[in-house]
Design an enzyme around this catalytic site. Structure first.
Site, PDB file in Angstrom:
ATOM      1  N   LYS A 270      19.416  32.762  40.054  1.00  0.00           N
ATOM      2  CA  LYS A 270      19.030  34.138  40.381  1.00  0.00           C
ATOM      3  C   LYS A 270      17.549  34.321  40.077  1.00  0.00           C
ATOM      4  O   LYS A 270      17.095  34.040  38.968  1.00  0.00           O
ATOM      5  CB  LYS A 270      19.873  35.118  39.569  1.00  0.00           C
ATOM      6  CG  LYS A 270      19.761  36.568  40.015  1.00  0.00           C
ATOM      7  CD  LYS A 270      20.791  37.423  39.298  1.00  0.00           C
ATOM      8  CE  LYS A 270      20.767  38.856  39.811  1.00  0.00           C
ATOM      9  NZ  LYS A 270      21.792  39.696  39.164  1.00  0.00           N
ATOM     10  N   GLU A 351      37.060  47.941  38.663  1.00  0.00           N
ATOM     11  CA  GLU A 351      37.194  49.342  38.258  1.00  0.00           C
ATOM     12  C   GLU A 351      38.652  49.749  38.064  1.00  0.00           C
ATOM     13  O   GLU A 351      38.974  50.544  37.173  1.00  0.00           O
ATOM     14  CB  GLU A 351      36.521  50.254  39.289  1.00  0.00           C
ATOM     15  CG  GLU A 351      35.003  50.172  39.299  1.00  0.00           C
ATOM     16  CD  GLU A 351      34.471  49.024  40.134  1.00  0.00           C
ATOM     17  OE1 GLU A 351      33.248  48.838  40.171  1.00  0.00           O
ATOM     18  OE2 GLU A 351      35.289  48.298  40.747  1.00  0.00           O
ATOM     19  N   ARG A 379      37.146  53.595  43.792  1.00  0.00           N
ATOM     20  CA  ARG A 379      37.983  52.406  43.886  1.00  0.00           C
ATOM     21  C   ARG A 379      39.182  52.484  42.948  1.00  0.00           C
ATOM     22  O   ARG A 379      40.160  51.759  43.131  1.00  0.00           O
ATOM     23  CB  ARG A 379      37.147  51.169  43.544  1.00  0.00           C
ATOM     24  CG  ARG A 379      35.958  50.972  44.453  1.00  0.00           C
ATOM     25  CD  ARG A 379      34.952  50.003  43.864  1.00  0.00           C
ATOM     26  NE  ARG A 379      35.476  48.654  43.762  1.00  0.00           N
ATOM     27  CZ  ARG A 379      35.154  47.662  44.582  1.00  0.00           C
ATOM     28  NH1 ARG A 379      34.303  47.878  45.570  1.00  0.00           N
ATOM     29  NH2 ARG A 379      35.654  46.463  44.424  1.00  0.00           N
TER      30      ARG A 379
END
Length: 614
Positions: A270, A351, A379
């Protein structure tokens, strides 16, 4: 395994002078480029990413990390005939550059009317889905592969690029369960493993991938090391160096030739190519637009105030625990985690599990604080409704980024929380208007043991406090006029704008009183009683106009038999494009002048109806 050494910023700048970008504006042109020129192309793309994102803001680290991978995908597969799906979509800047949007990238990324920071079907036929909530692409891939099979389009590849962070979401495993059970439907799962979602990837899956990266034996005589993907019915290739063009193309072509479900495990860095992003991938995951130097102290953000207050509450109450879905930094839980590491839980991008786990904690006597972006609570609505509210459990939801969020666009505006939570029996929702009220309301929420609570606030600077003239049984009066023409109800930060509007309306000889209910849902009897004394009620809220506080108040008044008109001022009932928060609120009329104009118009319309009932 090893990965290619990161380029230095100096190398990026030097290579950018020999940019191949003008020669590569489509996948077809990219496929004609000799492989030995690809490193030069990658350097040019990184230079464009750095120059644009550091100047204009956006997702930096994720895109720097997938430059070689995206180039390889577009060389091996024939988009849009072959279907490329990106989960979560914030890493598609390179994809945009390679599919005809490179010329507009540097001047319009995340600007109003410009390129979205996520895939956008209106921009290009190469953008298949506009997802920017994690863990969804594999389900799309499963459905698209089924459709291709039914339509006998067997020559089309379906490729889903999924991060290791997204694989922590339950939806991803539901999709893998179906993909692996259908060997006749060839879905290629490209696992982009950089060890991070926003923050370092947490959980048993992260440990499993780490083992595959570091311990998987190689060579023809090496013993097999089973993977979770193989147990689910998918072939496994890898790990592959995500910055090695030759290795990438070979693995992707091999996966394509298998004609069955397969995972290609690609290991990337990353922030590759930009040392600051490699050194601090969490901070450099996304950056704000570069601004002119300012010697003044920066204004405090709502998230910072919440972070301080939660630590204070945790110091006083040992039953307070915090839960995050892979975002401890953005949701303000880092300080709490540092102070109380045993009482802060990162469940990954999950979630639904976060809320159901909070229900378990509350059942066992704790008071969980679930800190989540407003848009991501969508969600877990089923868990809020049937796991928390049905059992009347004391769980507090802290909804960051409520209302308008700005450059991230329609999937990130938190403009549905009041509508959704309005449907949950027994759930109380607070909307603080300033730092002082956030401190008060969060304390009241955590002190409430009778059932679930929620506290919502925007992505913005807090600004100065809006003082109350008086508090009447929990309702703050912010501006008062002895005449009772209009009662203006300000929800959260819009309360300050309502006070400005009331002052303007006083100049038009209109008597307006402004109140802040503080606890905005469900509508209290006290608020209903206050409304009965006025000719017109106007509610200003940074929620969609469909189903929010205004709707709840109108219903409550109707149930009492009152016929007082309620006018709701809010966000349009549509998906709002990306843009600056201030500009979007102004366009919606949710500023002091805009609210004043709407109130004046509504009042004149009411007077006209009363004078001419026909």
């Amino acid at each position: 395994m090893t990965t290619s050494a990161p380029q230095t910023a100096e190398t990026v700048r030097a290579d950018s002078n020999r940019s191949l970008l003008p020669l590569v504006s489509s996948p077809e042109e990219l496929q004609l480029l000799p492989i030995d020129q690809l490193p030069q192309l990658a350097a040019a793309i990184r230079a464009l990413l750095l120059e644009t994102v550091l100047r204009m803001g956006g997702h930096l680290g994720p895109n720097l990390g997938v430059v070689e991978l995206t180039i390889a995908l577009h060389r091996v597969f024939d988009s849009p005939r072959d279907i490329l799906l990106f989960d979560t979509g914030h890493q598609t800047y390179v994809h945009k550059i390679l599919t005809g949007r490179g010329r507009s990238f540097a001047r319009s990324l995340r600007q109003p009317g410009g390129l979205s920071g996520y895939p956008n079907r209106h921009e290009s036929r190469h953008d298949v889905i506009e997802n920017s909530h994690a863990s969804t692409a594999l389900s799309y891939a499963d459905g698209i592969a089924k459709a291709c099979a039914l339509q006998e389009e067997h020559d089309r590849a379906v490729v889903a690029v999924v991060g290791d962070g997204a694989l922590t979401g339950g939806l991803a495993f539901e999709a893998l369960n179906n993909i692996g059970a259908a060997p006749q439907r060839p879905v290629i799962v490209v696992l982009n493993d950089n060890g991070h979602s926003y923050s370092p990837t947490a959980g048993a899956l992260a440990a499993h991938l780490h083992r595959l990266r570091t311990d998987r034996p190689t060579g023809p005589a090496a013993p097999a090391l089973s993977t979770v993907f193989e147990h689910l019915g998918l072939n496994y290739l890898g790990p592959v160096d995500g910055h090695d063009f030759t290795a990438l193309e070979a693995a992707l072509r091999r996966a394509h030739a298998m004609r069955r479900p397969v995972v290609v495990h690609v290991v990337t860095i990353k922030g590759q190519g930009y040392p600051p992003a490699c050194a601090d991938p969490e901070r450099m995951h996304t950056t704000g637009a570069r601004k002119a130097p300012d010697t003044r102290p920066p204004p405090r953000a709502w998230t910072e105030v919440f972070a301080d207050v939660l630590v204070e509450l945790g110091s006083r109450r040992t039953d307070v625990v915090a839960i995050t879905a892979a975002m401890p930094g953005p949701t303000g839980l880092v300080r709490f985690a540092q102070r109380f590491p045993q009482r802060c839980f990162d469940v990954g991008i999950a979630e639904q599990h976060a809320v159901a786990s909070a229900a378990g904690l509350a059942t066992a006597g704790m008071h969980p604080v679930v800190a989540v972006y407003s848009t991501f609570l969508n969600r877990a609505f089923d868990q809020v409704l049937l796991d928390v509210a049905l059992h009347r459990l004391p769980v507090t939801f802290v909804l960051d980024r409520a209302g308008v969020t700005g450059p991230d666009g329609p999937s990130h505006h938190g403009m549905w929380d009041l509508t959704l939570l309005n449907a949950v029996p027994g759930l109380r929702v607070a909307a603080p208007r300033d730092a002082t009220s956030l401190r008060e309301l969060l304390g009241e929420a955590v002190a409430d043991g009778s059932g679930p609570t929620a506290v919502r606030f925007p992505k913005a600077s807090v600004g100065p406090d809006t003082a109350a003239l008086e508090r009447l049984q929990g309702i703050d009066v912010l501006h008062r006029d002895r005449r009772r023409d209009v009662l203006l109800v300000g929800v959260g930060p819009l309360a300050g704008e309502c006070v400005q509007a009331a002052r303007r309306l006083g100049e038009h000889d209109l008597g307006v009183t402004v109140i802040d209910p503080r606890w905005v849902l469900p509508v209290s009897d006290l608020l209903i009683g206050a409304c009965l004394r006025y000719q017109l009620i106007v509610v200003a809220e940074d929620n969609t106009v469909a189903g929010g506080v205004a709707t709840a108040l109108q219903r409550a008044l109707t149930d009492t038999g009152a016929r007082i008109p309620v006018r709701g001022l809010g966000l349009a009932h549509r998906f709002l494009a990306h843009g600056g928060r201030a500009a979007i609120l102004a366009e919606a009329g949710l500023t002091g002048p805009g609210i004043a104009e709407s109130v004046l118009s509504a009042y004149h319309e009411l007077v006209h109806e009363q004078e001419d009932p026909s």
